[in-house]
Design a protein around this motif. Sequence first.
Motif, PDB file in Angstrom:
ATOM      1  N   HIS A  60     -14.632  32.413 -23.228  1.00  0.00           N
ATOM      2  CA  HIS A  60     -15.359  31.001 -23.296  1.00  0.00           C
ATOM      3  C   HIS A  60     -16.280  30.865 -22.183  1.00  0.00           C
ATOM      4  O   HIS A  60     -16.029  30.251 -21.135  1.00  0.00           O
ATOM      5  N   ASN A  88     -19.890  28.707 -27.316  1.00  0.00           N
ATOM      6  CA  ASN A  88     -18.557  27.728 -27.459  1.00  0.00           C
ATOM      7  C   ASN A  88     -18.880  26.296 -27.388  1.00  0.00           C
ATOM      8  O   ASN A  88     -20.065  25.808 -27.055  1.00  0.00           O
ATOM      9  N   CYS A  89     -18.011  25.447 -27.730  1.00  0.00           N
ATOM     10  CA  CYS A  89     -18.021  24.069 -27.761  1.00  0.00           C
ATOM     11  C   CYS A  89     -19.077  23.551 -28.534  1.00  0.00           C
ATOM     12  O   CYS A  89     -19.587  22.310 -28.371  1.00  0.00           O
ATOM     13  N   SER A 193     -18.505  27.428 -33.566  1.00  0.00           N
ATOM     14  CA  SER A 193     -17.815  26.490 -32.746  1.00  0.00           C
ATOM     15  C   SER A 193     -18.231  25.080 -33.156  1.00  0.00           C
ATOM     16  O   SER A 193     -19.364  24.990 -33.479  1.00  0.00           O
ATOM     17  N   ASN A 195     -17.201  20.595 -32.005  1.00  0.00           N
ATOM     18  CA  ASN A 195     -16.947  20.068 -30.849  1.00  0.00           C
ATOM     19  C   ASN A 195     -16.966  18.559 -31.109  1.00  0.00           C
ATOM     20  O   ASN A 195     -17.662  17.795 -32.003  1.00  0.00           O
ATOM     21  N   ASN A 197     -15.247  16.206 -29.032  1.00  0.00           N
ATOM     22  CA  ASN A 197     -14.804  15.483 -27.740  1.00  0.00           C
ATOM     23  C   ASN A 197     -15.673  14.357 -27.327  1.00  0.00           C
ATOM     24  O   ASN A 197     -16.775  14.537 -27.484  1.00  0.00           O
ATOM     25  N   HIS A 200     -18.037  14.032 -24.701  1.00  0.00           N
ATOM     26  CA  HIS A 200     -19.305  14.766 -25.063  1.00  0.00           C
ATOM     27  C   HIS A 200     -20.623  14.065 -25.417  1.00  0.00           C
ATOM     28  O   HIS A 200     -20.543  13.767 -26.589  1.00  0.00           O
ATOM     29  N   THR A 236     -13.630  22.451 -29.718  1.00  0.00           N
ATOM     30  CA  THR A 236     -13.508  21.821 -28.593  1.00  0.00           C
ATOM     31  C   THR A 236     -13.019  20.197 -28.939  1.00  0.00           C
ATOM     32  O   THR A 236     -13.768  19.572 -29.837  1.00  0.00           O
ATOM     33  N   ASP A 439     -15.883  28.663 -18.663  1.00  0.00           N
ATOM     34  CA  ASP A 439     -17.007  27.920 -18.877  1.00  0.00           C
ATOM     35  C   ASP A 439     -18.202  28.470 -18.006  1.00  0.00           C
ATOM     36  O   ASP A 439     -19.183  27.736 -17.680  1.00  0.00           O
TER      37      ASP A 439
END
Length: 562
Positions: A60, A88-89, A193, A195, A197, A200, A236, A439
């Motif tokens: 990650h 990622n994310c 990936s 996201n 979140n 974000h 994520t 990260d």
Amino acid sequence: MYDLILKGGRIYDGSGMPSFLGDVAISGGRIAAIGRTNAAADRVLDVGGLAVAPGIIDFHTHFDAQLWWDPLASSSVDHGVTSVVMGNCGLTLAPCKPEGRDALIGTFVRVEDMPRATLQTGIPWEWTTHGEYLGALEKRPLGVNVATLIGHCAVRQFAMGEAAVEREANDEEISEMEKLVRQGMTAGAFGFSTNANQRHYREDGKPVASRFAALDEVARLCRVVGESQRGLVQFTHGAFASPEHVARIGQWYDTILQETRRPLIGESVRHFWSEPDLWRKQLDDVEERNRQGYAAYAMTSTRRSMRRWTLKDSTRFDEMPVWKSVMSLPLDQRKEQFLDPRTRADLALAMTESKPIGFSRRWDLITVKKVARPENKSSEGKNIDDLARLLRRPPIDAFLDLALNENLETTFEDTASQGDEPAVKEIFSNPHVLLGQSDAGAHVANASPGFGYSTIMLAHWVRERQIMSLEDAIKKLTFLPASIFGIHDRGLLRRGLTADLFVFDPATIDLAAPEKVTDLPEGAPRYIQRAKGVHYTIVNGSVLMKNGAHTGVYPGKVLRSV
Ligand SMILES: [Zn+2]
């Protein structure tokens, strides 16, 4: 005649099976023999007394930009990392049209805390498609092996332009996105990936593009990953959310799992004092998905988030009213109060009876980090409970007497997350939990950078706290991520597999102190963190790092899923 022999180490092969003494011979970048060998080699390294393990796979990271100016992926290589997964994310730099570049930069700036000037100067933009990105990377020297995921935000920006951060996609746009994901998978990406979140945002304050996706879009893009029969989906979504958002996240999980039948890495599970039962619920959710037949995984961080403070200016106790009122007094009056036995009794009572959410209240978890006076040096590194036992005094007295003796300048430290050891042990030992959410490459101004999660695991959790065997820890850091991502010829020491290795001293491996450096393009500062006790990082059969120094070679490869 071999290229390289590692002689006489203790071999932790990544499978979790018991370690054993032996030699590892390497030829043509692959492991040629494991056991006892008397054959000759161009180079023989005596690794007696050291552990020989597969290289760490940091699954990650956000090295998408950094690799263009730092092909070593520092400081990861210092810790035995031989392969990194980026993208990622939901964030990647490909696919990307010229007019979408600024939007992607803005996403990295805000979500991953990377300086805009650095990204503007440092990214060469020699690509449009994900395949071209991999091709461009392949032309560069690389210290580590690099695998990528295809980021939903980039795909959405490509297909929709700025509408990507305004609305749901229409059928035509989703078809275009499907095409982009298919191209990326065909080019060798290890999955997709996304996201959701709610925290974000892009630099301009707009939510990141993937957050606008409807379920149908998520389903159709994941179906492409499923059809490729390779790779996984990384999702994520953040740990703290409203009930409505939790329900939405649940729908995304179901959709991703049903459409792909591929592994999914979702939940980030950690113990927080503020929500001490959250981790249990998260693990229950992962286990329930697994019972339903899905390859659902979570990840966790080995790094405890530490708070450092003095009684001169800390807000650490502010959730406890009696502490807060004393801490807000002018210094002289505060010191008087700290001396007063009745105040001490009240403060001690608050430590047992109040219920702050961000603070453990546990004396055994408050450590003396740095003393102000040399005569108190022996207290450094001790927790308040230990100190109290030594002095045969109640903890509150041991704590306040030391601080008062130093004019309140003593530096203390306590943990905000991953501080509850029984909880940490359960999280780390759970078979559905991957270790490491470094990260790496992101959050560059953070003074405790994410590199070194494997070193923290091996030094703190395995050697000092003994919550897991070294064999199991190595398996979790190598074979497990390699298997879940489908990096099939790495993460294990076996004859015929690729020779990515990490040689370290289990008795001394540890983090070095973080260092602030100004080596980013345009001179922005960042923190790096090296390791102690890591002797060699070997990538594709070549010694990349020796005792913390780069040997000058660039043996890394762009990995492609097959
Ligand atoms: Zn991330």
